[in-house]
Design an enzyme around this catalytic site. Structure first.
Site, mmCIF file in Angstrom:
data_model
loop_
_atom_site.group_PDB
_atom_site.id
_atom_site.type_symbol
_atom_site.label_atom_id
_atom_site.label_comp_id
_atom_site.label_asym_id
_atom_site.label_seq_id
_atom_site.Cartn_x
_atom_site.Cartn_y
_atom_site.Cartn_z
ATOM 1 N N HIS A 1 -4.590 6.347 -1.023
ATOM 2 C CA HIS A 1 -5.244 6.177 0.276
ATOM 3 C C HIS A 1 -4.256 6.289 1.434
ATOM 4 C CE1 HIS A 1 -9.225 5.680 1.609
ATOM 5 N NE2 HIS A 1 -9.251 4.389 1.857
ATOM 6 N N PHE B 1 -5.770 -1.007 9.464
ATOM 7 C CA PHE B 1 -6.322 -0.792 8.133
ATOM 8 C C PHE B 1 -7.341 0.339 8.217
ATOM 9 C CE2 PHE B 1 -4.392 -4.908 7.616
ATOM 10 C CZ PHE B 1 -3.790 -4.805 6.374
ATOM 11 N N TYR C 1 0.807 -1.221 0.000
ATOM 12 C CA TYR C 1 0.000 0.000 0.000
ATOM 13 C C TYR C 1 0.843 1.276 0.000
ATOM 14 C CZ TYR C 1 -3.781 -3.200 1.180
ATOM 15 O OH TYR C 1 -4.690 -4.234 1.158
ATOM 16 N N ASP D 1 -6.463 11.409 2.979
ATOM 17 C CA ASP D 1 -6.659 11.674 1.555
ATOM 18 C C ASP D 1 -8.073 12.149 1.257
ATOM 19 O OD1 ASP D 1 -7.174 8.792 2.319
ATOM 20 O OD2 ASP D 1 -8.143 8.829 0.354
ATOM 21 N N ASN E 1 -10.402 1.186 7.392
ATOM 22 C CA ASN E 1 -11.796 1.169 7.836
ATOM 23 C C ASN E 1 -11.978 1.046 9.338
ATOM 24 O OD1 ASN E 1 -12.229 1.268 5.111
ATOM 25 N ND2 ASN E 1 -13.379 -0.643 4.974
ATOM 26 N N ASN F 1 -14.021 6.296 4.811
ATOM 27 C CA ASN F 1 -14.257 5.264 5.823
ATOM 28 C C ASN F 1 -13.365 5.411 7.054
ATOM 29 O OD1 ASN F 1 -16.330 3.998 4.433
ATOM 30 N ND2 ASN F 1 -14.955 2.630 3.343
#
Length: 208
Positions: free
Chosen positions: A40, A85, A35, A112, A87, A133
């Protein structure tokens, strides 16, 4: 008998921590090499820029996060990168705020925003999740939306039918990378301004 190792540890901890944090600055993203550099993970990137600027390593595991402590504008600050993570970001952020008994008005979140062009910043005193989220999770876990935030523009998806998840988990184009890099430097400066002179001043300087 006095525990000399215990005293040494306490002394070192006091020297490096400088006391309990007065602020938390949290950068949002997803952990893992796959990632890194994605849209994100703009919050992680901004926090990395900030930590480099003030000379703090974010390497201590606590609050389901990687943390580091340092001083910004004369204030003791906890830098926080949730490892839950995106969420579930609220689990980490709310836990840290609760532990240090900090109001959410002293929790600054970097993340972001697809509604802003690459390179643009928006400083806000509070607000809704706006479809993000990570922010939604923080609101749910903390019970309030009244916390300051700095949004980093990553640009909108190229067409309406483009998958949003693929877009935010994608990486910046070669043309966009310099603009994004500049926004990271400005975001670090905006954090310092906000902690020094308040949200209103940071908004006036960085929302152009």
């Amino acid at each position: 008998m006095i525990d000399k190792m215990g005293l040494l540890f306490a002394s070192l901890h006091q020297e490096t921590s400088g006391g309990a944090p007065e602020w938390i600055v949290a950068g949002l993203g997803n952990p893992g090499a796959q990632y890194e550099g994605t849209r994100h993970n703009a919050g992680f990137a901004a926090l990395n820029m900030l930590s480099a600027k003030i000379g703090v390593r974010i390497e201590r595991a606590k609050f389901k996060s990687m943390c580091g402590t340092g001083r910004i504008a004369g204030k003791q600050v906890l830098l926080l990168k949730p490892q839950t993570f995106m969420n579930l970001s609220g689990e980490a952020v709310a836990a840290a705020a609760h532990f240090y008994k900090l109001p959410m008005s002293h929790v600054l979140v970097l993340f972001d925003d697809i509604s802003l062009p690459v390179g643009k910043l928006r400083v806000r005193r509070k607000g809704s999740a706006g479809g993000h989220n990570g922010i939604k999770s923080i609101i749910e876990e903390s019970g309030t939306s009244d916390f300051p935030r700095i949004k980093l523009g990553v640009g909108d998806k190229p067409r309406p039918d483009y998958d949003l998840a693929n877009w935010v988990l994608g990486r910046f184009s070669q043309d966009d990378r310099p603009l994004f890099a500049q926004s990271l430097e400005r975001a670090a400066d905006a954090v310092e301004e906000l902690l020094k002179n308040g949200v209103g001043s940071a908004m006036n300087l960085y929302n152009a």
